[in-house]
Design a protein around this motif. Structure first.
Motif: not given
Length: 224
Positions: A43-48, A50-54
């Motif tokens: 699944p999509e990494d949580d950090l990735a 978060f960065k995409r959403s920010m």
């Protein structure tokens, strides 16, 4: 005749259904092989995520910043003097910074022996007859700070029955004009203290010209 037409249409539809079923059956192994691959993909990494959403977030720009710096600590000797709880009115009473004391010194100006004390006391001090039970370092202090620290230190040592002490005043290498200010001042202050029986320049292994060994009178015991 109509019944034959209907029967032919049904046959065509059945043939079409059979053809579709065969095609589905032929594609089934390919779909089955692709399914595990999709399931195994992480699944999509949580950090990735978060960065995409920010990406659309605009950071707040700070224009002013306050920095709190810790207060500098006093020199070790001053900390020890403060810990004694002495006040200048008590510790410094009757002691001045001036006065010519050269005529009171012996051993080439490196020692002092009070009149009612054995003349060889200073020499015995230097030889180690009495072991220093406490030490005071005056490095980094101004004259008034050093005077109060030294006199308070002597009072405290006598209260606790400590007879021999070591005073480190330095050799003056860091003083203005390389003059050993505290070296001369310390001797002046010590001569004025009645409880000081004698003092002598320390041997080289204990500070040499930058330190004094001081012998105090035997006290009657700790003050109540």
């Amino acid at each position: 005749m109509r019944g034959n037409k209907v029967g032919v249409a049904d046959l065509k539809r059945l043939k079409k259904d059979l053809q579709e079923e065969r095609e589905r059956a032929a594609l089934a192994p390919q779909r089955a092989a692709a399914a595990p691959a999709r399931a195994a993909s992480p699944p999509e990494d949580d950090l990735a995520a978060f960065k995409r959403s920010m990406k659309s977030v605009t950071p707040i720009r700070h224009t002013e910043r306050v920095t709190h710096k810790p207060a500098s600590e006093p020199a070790p000797a001053l900390r020890r003097a403060n810990a004694l709880g002495e006040t200048p009115s008590r510790a410094d009473a009757g002691v001045s910074d001036g006065g010519e004391i050269t005529h009171l010194l012996s051993e080439g100006g490196t020692a002092f022996v009070r009149g009612d004390v054995a003349p060889d006391t200073a020499r015995n001090l230097r030889r180690g007859q009495w072991r220093a039970g406490a030490e005071l370092d005056l490095h980094g202090l101004r004259v008034e700070q050093a005077r109060h620290a030294l006199l308070s230190f002597l009072d405290e040592c006598q209260e606790h029955g400590i007879r021999c002490v070591r005073i480190v005043h330095g050799k003056g290498y860091n003083s203005e004009g390389l003059e050993p200010v505290l070296k001369d001042k310390a001797r002046t202050w010590l001569v004025q203290k009645a409880e000081v029986m004698a003092f002598s320049e320390a041997p080289e292994r204990e500070g040499g010209a930058g330190a004094l060994l001081v012998l105090l009178r035997q006290s009657e015991g700790p003050r109540k």
